[in-house]
Design a protein around this motif. Structure first.
Motif, PDB file in Angstrom:
ATOM      1  N   GLY A 244       0.816  -1.243  -0.111  1.00 50.46           N
ATOM      2  CA  GLY A 244      -0.161  -0.025   0.019  1.00 50.46           C
ATOM      3  C   GLY A 244       0.817   1.181  -0.043  1.00 50.46           C
ATOM      4  O   GLY A 244       0.474   2.214  -1.002  1.00 50.46           O
ATOM      5  N   SER A 245       1.885   1.200   0.725  1.00 55.24           N
ATOM      6  CA  SER A 245       2.687   2.384   0.926  1.00 55.24           C
ATOM      7  C   SER A 245       3.356   2.991  -0.585  1.00 55.24           C
ATOM      8  O   SER A 245       3.877   3.851  -0.876  1.00 55.24           O
ATOM      9  N   ILE A 246       3.738   1.692  -1.199  1.00 52.85           N
ATOM     10  CA  ILE A 246       4.555   1.711  -2.601  1.00 52.85           C
ATOM     11  C   ILE A 246       3.216   2.283  -3.466  1.00 52.85           C
ATOM     12  O   ILE A 246       3.611   3.052  -4.177  1.00 52.85           O
ATOM     13  N   PHE A 247       2.262   1.615  -3.528  1.00 49.32           N
ATOM     14  CA  PHE A 247       1.252   2.076  -4.628  1.00 49.32           C
ATOM     15  C   PHE A 247       0.592   3.691  -4.476  1.00 49.32           C
ATOM     16  O   PHE A 247       0.238   4.117  -5.188  1.00 49.32           O
ATOM     17  N   GLN A 248       0.458   3.839  -2.805  1.00 45.70           N
ATOM     18  CA  GLN A 248       0.126   5.230  -2.738  1.00 45.70           C
ATOM     19  C   GLN A 248       1.026   6.359  -2.786  1.00 45.70           C
ATOM     20  O   GLN A 248       0.836   7.468  -2.639  1.00 45.70           O
ATOM     21  N   GLY A 249       2.347   5.778  -3.033  1.00 43.38           N
ATOM     22  CA  GLY A 249       3.424   6.676  -3.093  1.00 43.38           C
ATOM     23  C   GLY A 249       4.094   7.307  -1.984  1.00 43.38           C
ATOM     24  O   GLY A 249       4.856   8.251  -2.034  1.00 43.38           O
ATOM     25  N   VAL A 250       3.752   6.627  -0.900  1.00 42.79           N
ATOM     26  CA  VAL A 250       4.282   7.245   0.351  1.00 42.79           C
ATOM     27  C   VAL A 250       5.665   6.823   0.569  1.00 42.79           C
ATOM     28  O   VAL A 250       6.341   7.584   1.142  1.00 42.79           O
ATOM     29  N   ALA A 251       5.953   5.620   0.115  1.00 40.64           N
ATOM     30  CA  ALA A 251       7.153   5.159   0.219  1.00 40.64           C
ATOM     31  C   ALA A 251       7.811   4.737  -0.899  1.00 40.64           C
ATOM     32  O   ALA A 251       7.032   4.050  -2.000  1.00 40.64           O
TER      33      ALA A 251
END
Lengths: 442, 209
Positions: A244-251
């Motif tokens: 999720g953090s990759i897909f959301q661009g958070v990480a």
């Protein structure tokens, strides 16, 4: 001297078959051909001065840094036996259904099995944990071994996985895009595996029986719910947070990988499993696999450098861009080559030796952006099919290594066939409808 | 896994003599160094994971809460550790057979043939490759050390120490490859006692066959 490149290309495959570690074979062969080239005045040693800079490039490569993180995460989940708990819990959850255990294998394989990216490791782990259980409950040897081999390799092309990180690096595309692009195709394959398991369970209940009543009685509904809350939810949550953090661009994938590795350690700690042997085992495996993968890259870097120096890259690119059928011809040939190589050599060798040769040709023929991601997914699925195909498929070979002697090799081969069929359908669908991969990439 | 201990006190194999004895002494010394390096590297994997996590969290908090936590020093430390891990783990990985092989043929041949393949590979591939990498890296590394090269980014780390690791790692790899060549040569041409000694040491190192 135009023959030097082609000879080098053919010889490298002959020589790595002897069985000496591939990383150093590549480096050694590169030097041998550099010396021949220099001898004939066709190549200059000065060309190799670029090598230290390439090594330094590998060292400071932020994408490759994600590789040890995902290895660490996967190994920690496996060594702390959290992956095993996950498999057993899903087995209990679906056990009362016909084919339930096989479904559990599909789910766990998709989620976790191949975080480390080495075909052998994931198939061996799944085979040791679930094969005995399935056979004891009366599953047919064919279905059991087929589903383990197929699911054990599927994890490689379902994000997050080391294989996808390396693939993205080699094709010069974003890891995040490749993760997004491969998600739906991976889930689609997992869904098709599951559908096949359900189909077998209903058509031939004896091949995939439900867990016996006595076994189920041991767990009350509350006990089962507790087990699910403890063994199933946390790892699932971890994977979802990482993705999720990759897909959301958070990480970035590298950051998410580091978080995943620490998250896996925390889960082990909370379960009282983070003891010294587990930590040591994880660190050892991480060091071994990291140096293995990166040195393979360093060896092939030197190989590619010399290969370019003797104009081998021009030869390959001419060959690949002048194929009948243009881009389609290239795609067909690339996939055929990769499929056949997949019988003999593992993912990383193919990614490091073959992809740098194919990628420029693909780019020259106009494959770029999201379509390059599609190409990557196609190659990944193709390789995974290759690993499943008798008699050489890696996956089958490794399962044979851990399967009980009573399980005939022919059963492993027969068990793989339906899954190869599913793979081919999946490949055809992805090949015909690139939107499945590209739709969600900006 | 280990064979049951013998009833009588174990019979020490006859001491090796001549060139195998000297060769094995060299092998033992190289093994000892590379094993010690390996043990250090194991803990660096953990450090790398922790530093990577710090970087991920600090960037997140910086973006969302305007805290000043991230720095180029920490970001560079993560890949410094990564470099140390893969560069310095390579020699012992060679010893224990962790570098991937194409084992279609290798998996099917006798122990003797395997030793021949590994001896030939060490002499023809790994020794030249690591010697080459060592020597071609030296001039650039010397320059870097001479000018005390640092990171081009503000607040970054000194660059020369990590560059210095490149020739050191390939030097250790070269030593490891020489040890492998000697080990296999002694096994192939030495006495039964030498062979037993090598196989015992292989087992205790955890060599994958």
């Amino acid at each position: 001297m135009d023959w030097l490149g082609p000879v080098m290309f053919v010889l490298v495959f002959v020589l790595i078959f002897i069985g000496y570690p591939v990383a150093f074979s590549l480096g050694g062969i590169a030097l041998l051909f550099a010396a021949i080239g220099v001898e004939f005045g066709y190549f200059s040693w000065a060309y190799l001065n670029a090598f230290p800079e390439r090594v330094f490039g590998v060292m400071s490569n932020q994408i490759l840094l994600a590789v040890p993180f995902f290895i660490y995460m996967g190994t920690m989940l496996e060594r702390s036996r959290l992956a095993e708990d996950l498999l057993k819990t899903i087995g209990l959850l679906f056990g009362p259904l016909r084919g339930g255990l096989a479904l559990a294998v599909v789910i766990v394989g998709t989620l976790l099995a191949a975080a480390t990216g080495v075909v052998g490791a994931s198939v061996v782990a799944m085979g040791m944990i679930s094969l005995p259980v399935m056979l004891r409950y009366g599953y047919s040897p064919e279905l059991s071994s087929g589903v383990i081999c197929a699911s054990g390799t599927l994890g490689q092309i379902v994000p997050p996985s080391v294989v996808l990180v390396v693939l993205a690096d080699q094709l010069s595309i974003s890891v995040g895009d490749l993760f997004i692009g491969s998600l739906i195709p991976g889930l689609m394959l997992a869904g098709m595996y599951a559908a096949y398991v359900v189909f077998v369970a209903f058509k031939n209940p004896a091949a995939a029986p439900a867990m016996p009543k006595e076994e189920r009685a041991e767990y009350s509904a509350a006990a089962l719910a507790w087990r699910v809350a403890r063994a199933l939810v946390p790892p699932l949550f971890l994977i979802l947070v990482v993705l999720g953090s990759i897909f959301q661009g958070v990480a970035t994938p590298t950051e998410a990988g580091a978080l995943g590795a620490v998250g896996a350690m925390l889960l082990a700690l909370l379960n009282g499993r983070l003891d010294l042997p587990t930590l040591r085992g994880t660190m050892e495996e991480t060091a071994k696999l990291t140096t293995m993968v990166v040195f393979l890259l360093i060896g092939s870097t030197l190989f590619t450098l010399v290969f370019r120096g003797v104009y081998g890259d021009i030869w390959i690119e001419d060959l690949l861009t002048n194929l009948p059928g243009g881009l389609i011809g290239l795609l067909v040939i690339a996939n055929l080559v990769v499929f056949v190589l997949g019988f003999f050599i593992d993912f990383f060798e193919i990614a490091f030796i073959v992809l740098p040769l194919i990628a420029p040709a693909a780019r020259a023929l106009g494959l770029e952006g999201p379509m390059m991601v599609w190409f990557g997914v196609l190659l990944g699925m193709n390789l995974q099919t290759s690993f499943l195909t008798p008699p050489f498929g890696f996956s089958l070979f490794y399962l044979r290594g851990v399967a009980p002697k009573e399980l005939p090799t022919s059963a492993i081969y027969r068990g793989a066939l339906p899954f190869i069929g599913i793979q081919l359908i999946g490949l055809a669908v992805i090949a015909c409808f690139p939107e499945i991969v590209t739709a969600r990439i900006d | 896994m280990d064979p049951a201990p013998p009833q009588s006190p174990p019979v020490e194999p006859a001491p090796a003599s001549g060139w195998p004895r000297r060769a094995l002494a060299v092998v033992r010394a190289i093994d000892a160094v590379n094993r010690a390096v390996w043990k250090l590297v194991l803990w660096l994997t953990l450090a790398m994971v922790l530093v990577g996590t710090y970087n991920a969290l600090s960037r997140y908090f910086e973006t969302h809460f305007e805290a000043r936590l991230a720095s180029n020093a920490w970001i560079e430390l993560a890949w410094y550790l990564f470099s140390l891990v893969f560069l310095l783990a390579a020699p012992w990985a060679l010893r224990i057979g962790a570098h991937v092989r194409v084992d279609v043929l290798y998996g099917r041949v006798s122990a003797r043939t395997k030793r021949w393949i590994d001896l030939g590979g060490a002499l023809l591939f790994t020794i030249p490759f690591s010697a080459f990498a060592l020597f071609i890296a030296l001039p650039a590394v010397q320059r870097s050390v001479a000018i005390s090269e640092t990171s081009p980014d503000p607040g970054g780390l000194a660059r020369w120490p990590i560059k210095l690791v490149i020739p050191i790692a390939f030097g250790l790899l070269l030593a490891a490859a020489i040890a492998e060549a000697l080990r296999h040569a002694v096994w192939l041409f030495g006495s039964d006692a030498d062979r037993t000694r090598i196989e015992t040491s292989d087992r205790s190192a955890g060599v994958k066959d």
